[in-house]
Every structure is written in C-alpha cells, then in structure tokens.
Motif scaffolding. Structure first.
Motif, PDB file in Angstrom:
ATOM      1  N   MET A   1      73.688-105.929 -84.334  1.00 23.64           N
ATOM      2  CA  MET A   1      73.259-106.614 -85.544  1.00 23.64           C
ATOM      3  C   MET A   1      72.863-108.050 -85.204  1.00 23.64           C
ATOM      4  O   MET A   1      73.544-108.735 -84.473  1.00 23.64           O
ATOM      5  CB  MET A   1      74.395-106.600 -86.563  1.00 23.64           C
ATOM      6  N   SER A   2      71.767-108.497 -85.730  1.00 24.32           N
ATOM      7  CA  SER A   2      71.234-109.827 -85.455  1.00 24.32           C
ATOM      8  C   SER A   2      71.915-110.886 -86.314  1.00 24.32           C
ATOM      9  O   SER A   2      72.168-110.676 -87.503  1.00 24.32           O
ATOM     10  CB  SER A   2      69.734-109.815 -85.735  1.00 24.32           C
ATOM     11  N   VAL A   3      72.206-112.041 -85.711  1.00 26.31           N
ATOM     12  CA  VAL A   3      72.754-113.183 -86.435  1.00 26.31           C
ATOM     13  C   VAL A   3      71.576-113.994 -86.965  1.00 26.31           C
ATOM     14  O   VAL A   3      70.746-114.474 -86.199  1.00 26.31           O
ATOM     15  CB  VAL A   3      73.636-114.059 -85.510  1.00 26.31           C
ATOM     16  N   ARG A   4      71.503-114.131 -88.283  1.00 26.28           N
ATOM     17  CA  ARG A   4      70.410-114.876 -88.922  1.00 26.28           C
ATOM     18  C   ARG A   4      70.796-116.352 -88.989  1.00 26.28           C
ATOM     19  O   ARG A   4      71.834-116.695 -89.553  1.00 26.28           O
ATOM     20  CB  ARG A   4      70.147-114.314 -90.316  1.00 26.28           C
ATOM     21  N   ILE A   5      69.936-117.208 -88.429  1.00 33.92           N
ATOM     22  CA  ILE A   5      70.286-118.612 -88.240  1.00 33.92           C
ATOM     23  C   ILE A   5      69.274-119.535 -88.926  1.00 33.92           C
ATOM     24  O   ILE A   5      68.066-119.348 -88.793  1.00 33.92           O
ATOM     25  CB  ILE A   5      70.356-118.944 -86.734  1.00 33.92           C
ATOM     26  N   LEU A   6      69.803-120.525 -89.644  1.00 39.90           N
ATOM     27  CA  LEU A   6      69.004-121.594 -90.248  1.00 39.90           C
ATOM     28  C   LEU A   6      69.211-122.850 -89.407  1.00 39.90           C
ATOM     29  O   LEU A   6      70.346-123.265 -89.184  1.00 39.90           O
ATOM     30  CB  LEU A   6      69.456-121.842 -91.688  1.00 39.90           C
TER      31      LEU A   6
ATOM     32  N   ASP B   1      75.669-125.512 -74.038  1.00 39.16           N
ATOM     33  CA  ASP B   1      76.753-125.153 -74.951  1.00 39.16           C
ATOM     34  C   ASP B   1      76.357-124.416 -76.228  1.00 39.16           C
ATOM     35  O   ASP B   1      77.200-123.786 -76.856  1.00 39.16           O
ATOM     36  CB  ASP B   1      77.517-126.420 -75.355  1.00 39.16           C
ATOM     37  N   LEU B   2      75.099-124.488 -76.639  1.00 36.68           N
ATOM     38  CA  LEU B   2      74.746-123.930 -77.943  1.00 36.68           C
ATOM     39  C   LEU B   2      74.934-122.413 -78.012  1.00 36.68           C
ATOM     40  O   LEU B   2      75.609-121.909 -78.921  1.00 36.68           O
ATOM     41  CB  LEU B   2      73.313-124.294 -78.337  1.00 36.68           C
ATOM     42  N   LEU B   3      74.355-121.671 -77.089  1.00 35.35           N
ATOM     43  CA  LEU B   3      74.454-120.208 -77.168  1.00 35.35           C
ATOM     44  C   LEU B   3      75.893-119.717 -77.063  1.00 35.35           C
ATOM     45  O   LEU B   3      76.313-118.876 -77.878  1.00 35.35           O
ATOM     46  CB  LEU B   3      73.560-119.562 -76.109  1.00 35.35           C
ATOM     47  N   PRO B   4      76.725-120.226 -76.119  1.00 36.99           N
ATOM     48  CA  PRO B   4      78.121-119.782 -76.080  1.00 36.99           C
ATOM     49  C   PRO B   4      78.892-120.119 -77.361  1.00 36.99           C
ATOM     50  O   PRO B   4      79.739-119.345 -77.802  1.00 36.99           O
ATOM     51  CB  PRO B   4      78.720-120.525 -74.878  1.00 36.99           C
ATOM     52  N   THR B   5      78.567-121.261 -77.973  1.00 35.73           N
ATOM     53  CA  THR B   5      79.250-121.640 -79.215  1.00 35.73           C
ATOM     54  C   THR B   5      78.863-120.699 -80.348  1.00 35.73           C
ATOM     55  O   THR B   5      79.720-120.251 -81.117  1.00 35.73           O
ATOM     56  CB  THR B   5      78.917-123.101 -79.588  1.00 35.73           C
ATOM     57  N   ILE B   6      77.587-120.380 -80.461  1.00 40.88           N
ATOM     58  CA  ILE B   6      77.142-119.441 -81.500  1.00 40.88           C
ATOM     59  C   ILE B   6      77.806-118.085 -81.288  1.00 40.88           C
ATOM     60  O   ILE B   6      78.285-117.462 -82.239  1.00 40.88           O
ATOM     61  CB  ILE B   6      75.609-119.304 -81.509  1.00 40.88           C
ATOM     62  N   LEU B   7      77.845-117.624 -80.057  1.00 42.13           N
ATOM     63  CA  LEU B   7      78.493-116.335 -79.769  1.00 42.13           C
ATOM     64  C   LEU B   7      79.961-116.358 -80.149  1.00 42.13           C
ATOM     65  O   LEU B   7      80.468-115.408 -80.755  1.00 42.13           O
ATOM     66  CB  LEU B   7      78.329-115.969 -78.293  1.00 42.13           C
TER      67      LEU B   7
ATOM     68  N   VAL C   1      81.485-118.280 -82.382  1.00 40.34           N
ATOM     69  CA  VAL C   1      81.638-118.339 -83.841  1.00 40.34           C
ATOM     70  C   VAL C   1      81.251-117.009 -84.481  1.00 40.34           C
ATOM     71  O   VAL C   1      81.958-116.498 -85.343  1.00 40.34           O
ATOM     72  CB  VAL C   1      80.807-119.510 -84.424  1.00 40.34           C
ATOM     73  N   SER C   2      80.147-116.414 -84.057  1.00 38.08           N
ATOM     74  CA  SER C   2      79.707-115.157 -84.680  1.00 38.08           C
ATOM     75  C   SER C   2      80.636-114.006 -84.317  1.00 38.08           C
ATOM     76  O   SER C   2      80.904-113.141 -85.151  1.00 38.08           O
ATOM     77  CB  SER C   2      78.258-114.836 -84.333  1.00 38.08           C
ATOM     78  N   ASN C   3      81.186-113.968 -83.118  1.00 43.40           N
ATOM     79  CA  ASN C   3      82.156-112.933 -82.749  1.00 43.40           C
ATOM     80  C   ASN C   3      83.455-113.108 -83.512  1.00 43.40           C
ATOM     81  O   ASN C   3      84.066-112.135 -83.932  1.00 43.40           O
ATOM     82  CB  ASN C   3      82.423-112.933 -81.248  1.00 43.40           C
ATOM     83  N   ALA C   4      83.866-114.353 -83.724  1.00 41.71           N
ATOM     84  CA  ALA C   4      85.078-114.614 -84.500  1.00 41.71           C
ATOM     85  C   ALA C   4      84.887-114.155 -85.940  1.00 41.71           C
ATOM     86  O   ALA C   4      85.827-113.711 -86.586  1.00 41.71           O
ATOM     87  CB  ALA C   4      85.429-116.095 -84.451  1.00 41.71           C
TER      88      ALA C   4
END
Length: 134
Positions: free
Chosen positions: A1-6, A111-117, A119-122
C-alpha cells in the motif's frame, strides 16, 4: 500500500528536492504540495494524505499552527516536521502539536526516507508512537 504524502514548504526548490527523493520509492506517492500553513490545511482537507512533511518557518501561517490544526482535524494524519534548525522549537512543543518526528533540512538525503518508513510502519501498529529525533 502506498503512503500518500503532502509536502509543505515555502521554497519551490525544497519541495522539488523532497519530491525527487520520495519518487525514488514506489511505496510513496506525493498527493500534493503546499506553500504555507494555510495552504497546507486546505490541501489536507481536500487530499486527506497519510503523512504531511511540514516546514516550520513559512509566511501567512507557520508549521506549528498548521500542524496543530491538521492533527486536530485529522488525527490519523501523521506529521513529520522538516526544519533548517532543530533548535527552533523545543521537543516538548513538537510533542504538544502532535508531530511524530522531525528531520533537519541539512540531513534530508540521509534521514528523510528512513524517518518516513519508521513513522508509516509505526502507524500500522496500534501502539503509540513516540517522537523520534533522526
């Protein structure tokens, strides 16, 4: 499932750079961009993203106020603060407004991609997510 980001930032070059980073991942989808806090609130209402990447210092309405309103209106929407200077706001204030994490603009590439991952996994778990400095 894709994470939709603004993406919310008042500088077009920063938005473009963040978008380029995000497009390297098939599981991330940029659903919109906003240029200030007021625009972010309007786009959040319209687009209902899973995640908002929020700059702090912007004209018309700063990222602190915009994050507070977004989290009140759509508590399921996660917010990651992106800022030039992490000392701009105390950690307690980040917790208070409901931001899930923060990333320094000087370390976006690393740091951005690991942080998004993270947060979205949590978000897929039911346990609360603490604010994680990256």
């Amino acid at each position: 499932m894709s994470v939709r980001i603004l993406i919310v930032d008042d500088h077009e070059a920063v938005r473009r750079g963040i978008r380029s980073l995000l497009e390297s991942r098939p599981d991330f989808s940029v659903c919109g961009q906003a240029t200030d806090g007021i625009d972010a609130i309007e786009k959040n209402r319209e687009l209902r993203p899973d995640l908002v990447l929020m700059d702090l210092s912007m004209p018309r309405m700063n990222g602190i106020e915009a994050t507070r309103i977004i989290r009140q209106e759509t508590p399921q929407t996660d917010v990651i603060i992106i800022t030039q200077n992490l000392s701009e706001m105390p950690r307690a204030q980040l917790d208070e407004i409901g931001a899930k994490a923060f990333v320094s603009k000087t370390k976006l590439v690393e740091d951005l991609l690991p942080t998004i991952l993270a947060v979205s996994n949590a978000g897929r778990r039911s346990s609360p997510r603490p604010l994680q400095p990256i």
